[in-house]
Enzyme design. Structure first.
Site, PDB file in Angstrom:
ATOM      1  N   THR A  20       7.683   0.239   3.528  1.00 20.42           N
ATOM      2  CA  THR A  20       7.962   1.483   3.263  1.00 20.42           C
ATOM      3  C   THR A  20       9.372   1.460   2.362  1.00 20.42           C
ATOM      4  O   THR A  20       9.447   2.379   1.592  1.00 20.42           O
ATOM      5  CB  THR A  20       8.043   2.652   4.261  1.00 20.42           C
ATOM      6  OG1 THR A  20       6.624   2.553   4.903  1.00 20.42           O
ATOM      7  CG2 THR A  20       8.609   3.767   4.198  1.00 20.42           C
ATOM      8  N   PHE A  64       0.783  -1.106  -0.016  1.00 21.39           N
ATOM      9  CA  PHE A  64      -0.073  -0.103   0.079  1.00 21.39           C
ATOM     10  C   PHE A  64       0.892   1.200   0.070  1.00 21.39           C
ATOM     11  O   PHE A  64       0.322   2.409  -0.424  1.00 21.39           O
ATOM     12  CB  PHE A  64      -1.057  -0.067   1.129  1.00 21.39           C
ATOM     13  CG  PHE A  64      -0.393   0.252   2.428  1.00 21.39           C
ATOM     14  CD1 PHE A  64      -0.479   1.723   3.089  1.00 21.39           C
ATOM     15  CD2 PHE A  64       0.561  -0.398   3.313  1.00 21.39           C
ATOM     16  CE1 PHE A  64      -0.096   2.179   4.256  1.00 21.39           C
ATOM     17  CE2 PHE A  64       0.848  -0.059   4.555  1.00 21.39           C
ATOM     18  CZ  PHE A  64       0.558   1.162   4.911  1.00 21.39           C
ATOM     19  N   LYS A  65       2.019   1.260   0.447  1.00 17.23           N
ATOM     20  CA  LYS A  65       2.870   2.338   0.478  1.00 17.23           C
ATOM     21  C   LYS A  65       3.271   2.861  -0.843  1.00 17.23           C
ATOM     22  O   LYS A  65       3.571   3.965  -1.097  1.00 17.23           O
ATOM     23  CB  LYS A  65       4.349   1.917   1.125  1.00 17.23           C
ATOM     24  CG  LYS A  65       4.297   1.232   2.442  1.00 17.23           C
ATOM     25  CD  LYS A  65       3.605   2.070   3.601  1.00 17.23           C
ATOM     26  CE  LYS A  65       3.520   1.358   4.748  1.00 17.23           C
ATOM     27  NZ  LYS A  65       4.668   1.043   5.534  1.00 17.23           N
ATOM     28  N   ASP A  66       3.025   1.934  -2.052  1.00 19.00           N
ATOM     29  CA  ASP A  66       3.078   2.412  -3.527  1.00 19.00           C
ATOM     30  C   ASP A  66       2.249   3.792  -3.678  1.00 19.00           C
ATOM     31  O   ASP A  66       2.627   4.562  -4.430  1.00 19.00           O
ATOM     32  CB  ASP A  66       2.893   1.538  -4.426  1.00 19.00           C
ATOM     33  CG  ASP A  66       3.857   0.433  -4.343  1.00 19.00           C
ATOM     34  OD1 ASP A  66       5.147   0.760  -4.137  1.00 19.00           O
ATOM     35  OD2 ASP A  66       3.461  -0.898  -4.480  1.00 19.00           O
ATOM     36  N   LEU A 106       4.140   6.490  -2.091  1.00 20.79           N
ATOM     37  CA  LEU A 106       5.637   6.784  -2.614  1.00 20.79           C
ATOM     38  C   LEU A 106       5.697   6.913  -4.002  1.00 20.79           C
ATOM     39  O   LEU A 106       7.132   7.147  -4.477  1.00 20.79           O
ATOM     40  CB  LEU A 106       6.133   5.735  -1.675  1.00 20.79           C
ATOM     41  CG  LEU A 106       6.563   5.956  -0.074  1.00 20.79           C
ATOM     42  CD1 LEU A 106       7.201   4.702   0.383  1.00 20.79           C
ATOM     43  CD2 LEU A 106       7.417   7.121  -0.078  1.00 20.79           C
TER      44      LEU A 106
END
Length: 488
Positions: free
Chosen positions: A140, A105-107, A110
């Protein structure tokens, strides 16, 4: 719009400056003076990129071309133009946040943060290179490396807990290409790495890092948090379009979280006008948030457990500070709580504040065994494959549904591909697990038929490029040494 420190409102910054700095000079986190309220109904028919640009423009209004930044950040990088598809699984909905370039989900944040930081350098007339420091509990790190590698005007160092991430997560990071990236393992847990990064921000000045300025890719940076707000609006719009709800009806969201950023984004969405019902905070065996939301006592003085959901193995939830700021509006009170946490390892909020917290948030937790049983049960009954973090959220959503019967849909946020944790998932399906994590990926695919994400399947062919391992006390000296090297 100005941003201000959670610990001292007199410390302000423009939105672009807040994104560049990552953390306020006093160690507080940047928050907008007031959260803007959107005419969100007008956005329900917008495509995902337009929705992103409108929401981010409201939060970061000094960026002149948010549409362009969003399109450069996301176009062609995700499996679907939706970015975060909403999938019906039985009578529940799963918001798939893992369809990006690193399968986590950090994509969502980021992929965009490098664009925001690069534009902020221009807006703030900064000529120095930006040195991005990032602590990661697993996801992350790779997402930040993927976003920042070879971005002009930036360098990035990622610290991860040695032995505290999955084999696939580690392989994603240590094989990272790019002339401006460094990856370093730290002997300790995630809280040690996160505390170390915060201490570096507090102790370094321009004289220590000539030609460089520090920033962060962790969710302590408002530029990391803001893009995550969008997928709550996107999920709500999807439910309206499918006829599951009418405009204005509430939706509950169950979020697996350790650092409190993902669920805080949902509360931001609510404050911006979205009809969010309950925000359900799902924890693994490291249940410091469950205890806090139940009792009002935050106490990090407890056993740290390594679990099958390592991205949630956190005892110091940094973004909780932002929530306390929002609910109290009292910077001196927040500063005193953070001082107590830092010096004594715990704090207790007032009964009034606890009532406010419990009026917005529900909570629950489960251990590895319960999460494993959920993976097996959901696959057997629904033929949907959960990763361990999502399984924690599904389990807690089950707990919530036993006591709440208001008819509102429950959306479970799915934060990672099951193939990032293949050993835990395959074991939960009752299969034998070998020592080779990549062979386990193949076995999981053979068992379920669920496709392996291309980025993960390609890992086994990539050489290891980063082998540094240090003690937590050496993080500052490591950064200073690397900052002085002209070539990495």
């Amino acid at each position: 719009m100005k941003y201000q420190s959670t610990r001292n409102r007199a410390l302000t910054a423009s939105p672009a400056a807040a994104v560049l700095r990552g953390i306020a000079p006093d160690g507080g986190l940047y928050m907008p003076e007031a959260i803007p309220v959107l005419n969100w109904q007008s956005l329900l028919e917008a495509d995902t990129l337009t929705l992103s640009a409108r929401i981010l423009s409201a939060l970061l209004p000094d960026y002149p071309d948010m549409d362009g930044l969003v399109r450069r950040g996301y176009a062609g990088k995700f499996e679907t133009e939706e970015l975060t598809p909403l999938v019906k699984v039985g009578d529940r909905y799963v918001l798939e946040l893992f369809r990006g370039p690193t399968s986590a989900f950090k994509d969502v944040a980021l992929s965009l943060l490098p664009q925001l930081i690069s534009q902020a350098r221009t807006l703030e007339n900064i000529r120095d290179e930006m040195l991005i420091l990032t602590a990661t509990s697993g996801d992350t790190g790779k997402a930040a490396l993927e976003g920042f590698h070879d971005v002009p005007g930036t360098k990035i160092i990622v610290f991860y807990p040695y032995g505290g991430v999955s084999a696939v997560q580690q392989a994603q990071m240590v094989t990272q290409e790019g002339a401006n990236v460094k990856v370093c393992a730290v002997r300790g847990n995630f809280d040690d790495t996160q505390t170390g990064v915060k201490q570096i921000f507090a102790s370094c000045d321009e004289e220590d890092l000539p030609g460089l300025r520090l920033s962060s890719a962790n969710s302590i940076n408002i530029g990391r948090l803001a893009p995550q707000i969008v997928y709550y609006f996107k999920a709500y719009a999807d439910l309206v379009r499918r006829g599951r709800i009418r405009v204005g009806e509430p939706v509950h969201f169950c979020v697996p979280t350790g650092n409190f950023g993902d669920i805080l984004a949902g509360y931001f969405a609510k404050r911006m006008g979205l009809p969010v019902g309950r925000l359900i905070c799902a924890s693994n065996r490291n249940d410091v948030l469950t205890d806090f939301l139940s009792t009002g006592v935050y106490d990090k003085r407890r056993t740290f457990y390594k679990t099958t959901s390592p991205s949630m193995d956190i005892l110091v939830s940094s973004n909780l500070e932002r929530l306390l700021s929002l609910l109290t509006g009292d910077d001196s009170y927040v500063a005193s709580l953070m001082k107590d946490l830092n010096e004594q390892g715990h704090y207790k909020v007032t009964e009034e504040l606890l009532r406010k917290l419990q009026s917005e948030f529900s909570c629950g937790c489960c251990d590895d065994d319960a999460a494993g049983r959920t993976i097996g049960k959901v696959w057997a009954r629904k033929k949907y494959l959960l990763d361990p973090h999502t399984a924690v959220a599904w389990t807690v959503a089950d707990q919530f549904s036993h006591t709440h019967h208001d008819g509102a849909p429950v959306v479970v946020l799915s934060t990672a591909s099951p193939y990032k944790f293949p050993a835990a998932v395959l074991s939960a399906l009752g299969q034998r697990v070998s020592d080779d994590e990549f062979a386990v990926m193949d076995d999981l695919h053979a068992c379920t038929g669920v496709p392996v994400p291309k980025n993960l399947a390609a890992l086994r062919e990539k050489p290891v490029r980063h082998r540094d391992v240090i003690d937590r006390e050496d993080m500052l000296s490591y950064v200073l040494r690397k900052a002085g090297e002209k070539q990495w």
